[in-house]
Design a protein around this motif. Sequence first.
Motif, PDB file in Angstrom:
ATOM      1  N   ARG A  70       0.924  -1.254   0.027  1.00  0.00           N
ATOM      2  CA  ARG A  70      -0.052  -0.055  -0.024  1.00  0.00           C
ATOM      3  C   ARG A  70       0.683   1.172  -0.072  1.00  0.00           C
ATOM      4  NH1 ARG A  70      -4.045  -2.311   4.280  1.00  0.00           N
ATOM      5  NH2 ARG A  70      -4.817  -4.136   2.903  1.00  0.00           N
ATOM      6  N   ARG A  71       1.807   1.307  -0.859  1.00  0.00           N
ATOM      7  CA  ARG A  71       2.798   2.414  -0.933  1.00  0.00           C
ATOM      8  C   ARG A  71       2.069   3.460  -1.883  1.00  0.00           C
ATOM      9  NH1 ARG A  71       9.114   1.657  -2.358  1.00  0.00           N
ATOM     10  NH2 ARG A  71       9.638   0.882  -0.140  1.00  0.00           N
ATOM     11  N   PRO A  72       1.827   4.713  -1.189  1.00  0.00           N
ATOM     12  CA  PRO A  72       1.273   5.824  -1.851  1.00  0.00           C
ATOM     13  C   PRO A  72       2.046   6.318  -2.984  1.00  0.00           C
ATOM     14  CG  PRO A  72       2.199   6.514   0.383  1.00  0.00           C
ATOM     15  CD  PRO A  72       2.407   5.132   0.095  1.00  0.00           C
ATOM     16  N   PRO A  76      11.897   4.415  -6.472  1.00  0.00           N
ATOM     17  CA  PRO A  76      12.449   3.310  -7.135  1.00  0.00           C
ATOM     18  C   PRO A  76      12.845   2.436  -6.174  1.00  0.00           C
ATOM     19  CG  PRO A  76      13.869   5.382  -6.986  1.00  0.00           C
ATOM     20  CD  PRO A  76      12.481   5.771  -6.509  1.00  0.00           C
ATOM     21  N   LEU A  77      12.906   1.239  -6.851  1.00  0.00           N
ATOM     22  CA  LEU A  77      13.264  -0.093  -5.817  1.00  0.00           C
ATOM     23  C   LEU A  77      14.551  -0.438  -6.301  1.00  0.00           C
ATOM     24  CD1 LEU A  77       9.936  -2.090  -6.437  1.00  0.00           C
ATOM     25  CD2 LEU A  77      10.487  -0.506  -4.677  1.00  0.00           C
ATOM     26  N   ILE A  78      15.337  -1.514  -5.190  1.00  0.00           N
ATOM     27  CA  ILE A  78      16.609  -1.741  -5.358  1.00  0.00           C
ATOM     28  C   ILE A  78      16.536  -3.304  -6.259  1.00  0.00           C
ATOM     29  CG2 ILE A  78      18.625  -2.699  -4.452  1.00  0.00           C
ATOM     30  CD1 ILE A  78      17.871  -0.784  -2.009  1.00  0.00           C
ATOM     31  N   LEU A 111      24.498   0.154  -4.905  1.00  0.00           N
ATOM     32  CA  LEU A 111      25.136   1.043  -5.719  1.00  0.00           C
ATOM     33  C   LEU A 111      24.012   1.577  -6.893  1.00  0.00           C
ATOM     34  CD1 LEU A 111      28.425  -1.063  -6.615  1.00  0.00           C
ATOM     35  CD2 LEU A 111      28.258   0.913  -4.907  1.00  0.00           C
ATOM     36  N   VAL A 112      23.900   2.780  -6.977  1.00  0.00           N
ATOM     37  CA  VAL A 112      23.263   3.514  -7.974  1.00  0.00           C
ATOM     38  C   VAL A 112      23.956   4.038  -9.090  1.00  0.00           C
ATOM     39  CG1 VAL A 112      21.788   5.522  -8.642  1.00  0.00           C
ATOM     40  CG2 VAL A 112      21.543   4.338  -6.465  1.00  0.00           C
ATOM     41  N   VAL A 113      23.624   3.410 -10.161  1.00  0.00           N
ATOM     42  CA  VAL A 113      24.747   3.208 -11.648  1.00  0.00           C
ATOM     43  C   VAL A 113      23.810   3.518 -12.838  1.00  0.00           C
ATOM     44  CG1 VAL A 113      26.494   1.949 -10.618  1.00  0.00           C
ATOM     45  CG2 VAL A 113      24.726   0.607 -11.857  1.00  0.00           C
ATOM     46  N   GLY A 128      11.083   5.126 -13.678  1.00  0.00           N
ATOM     47  CA  GLY A 128      11.591   5.986 -14.993  1.00  0.00           C
ATOM     48  C   GLY A 128      12.719   6.609 -15.108  1.00  0.00           C
ATOM     49  N   LEU A 129      13.637   6.391 -14.157  1.00  0.00           N
ATOM     50  CA  LEU A 129      14.786   7.075 -14.270  1.00  0.00           C
ATOM     51  C   LEU A 129      15.988   6.342 -15.091  1.00  0.00           C
ATOM     52  CD1 LEU A 129      15.394   7.468 -10.233  1.00  0.00           C
ATOM     53  CD2 LEU A 129      14.680   9.360 -11.675  1.00  0.00           C
ATOM     54  N   ASP A 130      16.931   7.082 -15.436  1.00  0.00           N
ATOM     55  CA  ASP A 130      17.877   6.166 -16.190  1.00  0.00           C
ATOM     56  C   ASP A 130      18.997   5.742 -15.518  1.00  0.00           C
ATOM     57  OD1 ASP A 130      19.025   8.610 -15.749  1.00  0.00           O
ATOM     58  OD2 ASP A 130      19.196   9.481 -17.828  1.00  0.00           O
ATOM     59  N   PRO A 155      11.680  -3.988  -2.219  1.00  0.00           N
ATOM     60  CA  PRO A 155      11.797  -3.223  -0.828  1.00  0.00           C
ATOM     61  C   PRO A 155      11.552  -3.945   0.379  1.00  0.00           C
ATOM     62  CG  PRO A 155       9.916  -2.766  -1.868  1.00  0.00           C
ATOM     63  CD  PRO A 155      10.382  -4.148  -2.590  1.00  0.00           C
ATOM     64  N   SER A 156      11.417  -3.573   1.445  1.00  0.00           N
ATOM     65  CA  SER A 156      11.392  -4.125   2.794  1.00  0.00           C
ATOM     66  C   SER A 156       9.887  -4.703   2.666  1.00  0.00           C
ATOM     67  CB  SER A 156      11.648  -3.106   3.910  1.00  0.00           C
ATOM     68  OG  SER A 156      10.673  -2.030   3.815  1.00  0.00           O
ATOM     69  N   ALA A 157       9.647  -5.929   3.332  1.00  0.00           N
ATOM     70  CA  ALA A 157       8.473  -6.329   3.320  1.00  0.00           C
ATOM     71  C   ALA A 157       7.436  -6.311   4.415  1.00  0.00           C
ATOM     72  CB  ALA A 157       8.817  -7.838   3.425  1.00  0.00           C
ATOM     73  N   THR A 195      23.659   0.354   2.938  1.00  0.00           N
ATOM     74  CA  THR A 195      24.029   1.834   2.535  1.00  0.00           C
ATOM     75  C   THR A 195      23.826   1.732   1.092  1.00  0.00           C
ATOM     76  OG1 THR A 195      25.738   1.484   4.112  1.00  0.00           O
ATOM     77  CG2 THR A 195      26.148   2.963   2.493  1.00  0.00           C
ATOM     78  N   ILE A 196      23.341   3.234   0.711  1.00  0.00           N
ATOM     79  CA  ILE A 196      23.174   3.436  -0.605  1.00  0.00           C
ATOM     80  C   ILE A 196      24.150   4.316  -1.330  1.00  0.00           C
ATOM     81  CG2 ILE A 196      21.523   3.919  -2.594  1.00  0.00           C
ATOM     82  CD1 ILE A 196      19.404   3.204  -0.753  1.00  0.00           C
ATOM     83  N   ILE A 197      25.001   3.958  -2.073  1.00  0.00           N
ATOM     84  CA  ILE A 197      26.021   5.155  -2.887  1.00  0.00           C
ATOM     85  C   ILE A 197      25.733   5.234  -4.174  1.00  0.00           C
ATOM     86  CG2 ILE A 197      28.301   5.664  -3.305  1.00  0.00           C
ATOM     87  CD1 ILE A 197      28.059   5.277  -0.226  1.00  0.00           C
ATOM     88  N   ASP A 229      20.476  13.397   1.619  1.00  0.00           N
ATOM     89  CA  ASP A 229      19.277  12.715   2.427  1.00  0.00           C
ATOM     90  C   ASP A 229      18.495  12.021   1.389  1.00  0.00           C
ATOM     91  OD1 ASP A 229      17.098  11.856   3.620  1.00  0.00           O
ATOM     92  OD2 ASP A 229      16.397  13.942   4.260  1.00  0.00           O
ATOM     93  N   ALA A 230      18.399  10.663   1.026  1.00  0.00           N
ATOM     94  CA  ALA A 230      17.778  10.063   0.160  1.00  0.00           C
ATOM     95  C   ALA A 230      16.347  10.325   0.061  1.00  0.00           C
ATOM     96  CB  ALA A 230      17.870   8.577   0.252  1.00  0.00           C
ATOM     97  N   ASP A 231      15.649  10.576   0.936  1.00  0.00           N
ATOM     98  CA  ASP A 231      14.211  10.705   0.590  1.00  0.00           C
ATOM     99  C   ASP A 231      13.926  12.473   0.271  1.00  0.00           C
ATOM    100  OD1 ASP A 231      13.475   8.527   1.573  1.00  0.00           O
ATOM    101  OD2 ASP A 231      13.277   9.065   3.933  1.00  0.00           O
TER     102      ASP A 231
END
Length: 339
Positions: A70-72, A76-78, A111-113, A128-130, A155-157, A195-197, A229-231
Amino acid sequence: MVLPDVANETLTRARPSASVIVPADGRGVDRAARLLAGGGIAALPTETVYGLAADATNGEAVARIFEAKRRPRFNPLICHVDGPAMARRFARFGDLAERLADRFWPGPLTLVVPLAEGAAIHPLVTAGLDTVAVRMPRGVARDVIAALGSPVAAPSANRSGRISPTTARAVRDSLGDEAPLILDAGPARVGVESTIIDLSGDRPVCLRPGGIALADIEQVIDQPVTRADADAAISAPGMLRSHYAPGLPVRLNATDVRPGEALLAFGSGRIAGAGSAVAGVNLSPSGDLTEAAANLFAMLDELDRSGAAAIAVMTIPADGLGEAINDRLARAAAPRETP
Ligand code: AMP
Ligand code: MG
């Protein structure tokens, strides 16, 4: 009264199937992989927290994750992989990514690449990101991905807004029957997120602190990592690198199509001027919100390239996945900040 077989089957399918917790042994891994291969979702243990997984190349399966949580919002997901070779099939790995993966995978480092040209990852995964966020988990989740042969978005369950689950029981308490299969491998070892880099820009940026210390990362790449800050990055409309928006103006709740406009339709209804739209596509002719969610980013992109002056969007219901669809459309329609 005994119901005929067909009616019985329909009744069973209409109800959400009960959630089952099974041991994360070989049979459990096979069962989860088969469920994912058929477009289903399953909760898998990873060393960070339990994740709610779907085949990352299947849009409707990924839409089911958002529905169950129920994510509003479509953030993006890992993408989880069984190793660097699978990651290189859809992501562009530069020197820093190679070094970090070599040192910390499998492990709690994402890693975001840049996304590779023609990658099979569904746009709902990347919002929709590249760029794409990639991680190789340890243990059972990795076994499931290897058996599936395809990357898994997870994502987390837990229900949106609740804490991340570190046990199978916590997954069931949070998601109930919405997680049809939960593999139980005991409590998660790390218990905090990865950790997200972000390596897609000029300098490495930490989008989220987590299971691997930044000092250790800085030592491996021999340069400092900027903290962010990711959010904030994802929700700030001006941050184009982290937020997809079509180039054309978007007009919501359209009850007609004006000259020069393209039409993003929903459902079986027709609106005035639809016949003379520059281009027209339908998110779901049958009015199915899961199908609409899976089509959203690709169709917006298609209309964005259609040569139209603007995109008229028909009204989308606000229930279920409609909330996230409307959130994304509202952002697409919001006035742009010039960077
Ligand atoms: P979760 O799956 O809930 O652990 O969260 C995933 C995190 O990764 C969120 O903070 C996302 O915003 C972030 N993320 C995933 N993909 C990307 C991407 N392509 N660019 C930037 N951040 C991302
Ligand atoms: Mg979470």
